[in-house]
Design an enzyme around this catalytic site. Sequence first.
Site, mmCIF file in Angstrom:
data_model
loop_
_atom_site.group_PDB
_atom_site.id
_atom_site.type_symbol
_atom_site.label_atom_id
_atom_site.label_comp_id
_atom_site.label_asym_id
_atom_site.label_seq_id
_atom_site.Cartn_x
_atom_site.Cartn_y
_atom_site.Cartn_z
ATOM 1 N N HIS A 41 0.347 -2.884 11.189
ATOM 2 C CA HIS A 41 1.468 -3.634 11.754
ATOM 3 C C HIS A 41 1.787 -3.228 13.192
ATOM 4 C CE1 HIS A 41 1.890 -5.238 7.775
ATOM 5 N NE2 HIS A 41 2.021 -4.031 7.290
ATOM 6 N N GLN A 100 0.823 -1.200 0.000
ATOM 7 C CA GLN A 100 0.000 0.000 0.000
ATOM 8 C C GLN A 100 0.864 1.259 0.000
ATOM 9 O OE1 GLN A 100 -3.261 -0.823 2.516
ATOM 10 N NE2 GLN A 100 -4.190 1.180 2.329
ATOM 11 N N ARG A 134 -9.344 -8.031 4.274
ATOM 12 C CA ARG A 134 -8.247 -7.510 5.101
ATOM 13 C C ARG A 134 -8.343 -5.990 5.218
ATOM 14 N NH1 ARG A 134 -2.752 -5.812 4.035
ATOM 15 N NH2 ARG A 134 -1.210 -6.605 5.536
#
Length: 310
Positions: free
Chosen positions: A198, A10, A114
């Site tokens: 993350h 991304q 996701r």
Amino acid sequence: MRYALLFPGQGSQSVGMLAALGAPETIDTLKEASEILGWDLLGLVQSGPDDELNRTERTQPALLAAGVAVWRAWSRRCEAVPSAVAGHSLGEYSALVAAGSLDFADALKLVELRGQLMQQAVPAGTGGMVALLGLADDQVEALCADYPGDHVLEPANFNSPGQVVVAGQTEALDWLLVNAKPKGAKLAKKLAMSVPSHCSLLRGAAEQLHQRLSQIEVKAPAFPVLHNLDAEPRQNPDDIRDALRDQLFRPVRWTQTVQALVAAGAEAACECGPGKVLSGLMKRVAADVPAFALENDAGFDAALQHLGAN
């Protein structure tokens, strides 16, 4: 010549991406993705608008399809199998499709989910990401540990030596923006990312993603795919599922991944998708390994000539 393939994540998306790549696989793959997803991915990639393409649940399948399109075009022109592949964050899914571990249709629907789970996990305006330049990895870890509040502040992307992205809640990121330069950072910049990827804020989303992963067929990859989690390849399907789950709430160890690709014998790297982000990081991590961006015909030709594969 042994080479690695790198699949971007991304941030590499843009309206009109891959328009300079003349391979028929580009349009064909984007059309196929549109049919699988039930919405006009091809039209979105070609014409936008930007704000729609930049919605996480749209960005992720669009980038996956773009990466797979380039892979298909590359594998038609280059018979040499890569020594290993890796993808940055979302790009790990493209890498697994290329290696035959994930089915393209399954992967498209999976990354669409996701994106939805990531957006839902953290309310808009309550989290984000900050890029830091000029600090070593351990200095960034120490800086995050020094945060005196009780909000989340964690290293998210170890992109290259001296370039680390931190994720967390807005209050903690505001503190980081004030305190990073006094601690030695050359630059501290808030990124245009509404989702703090993350980091532990996405642990719940990761568990939901794992439930869907358990319903999808995962095969042993045809060639090594190094995972963001630890720069290690996996063959067991359950281990791959677990790595994709954990990747969502643990940091991307890209510096370590590039070093592992080179240690495994890669003498060149080809960025398999739109943009040149990973090619640039390659130069920062392993300057003596040539990197080629396959986003246009000129990049293809240069890579094939260097590899002696045309």
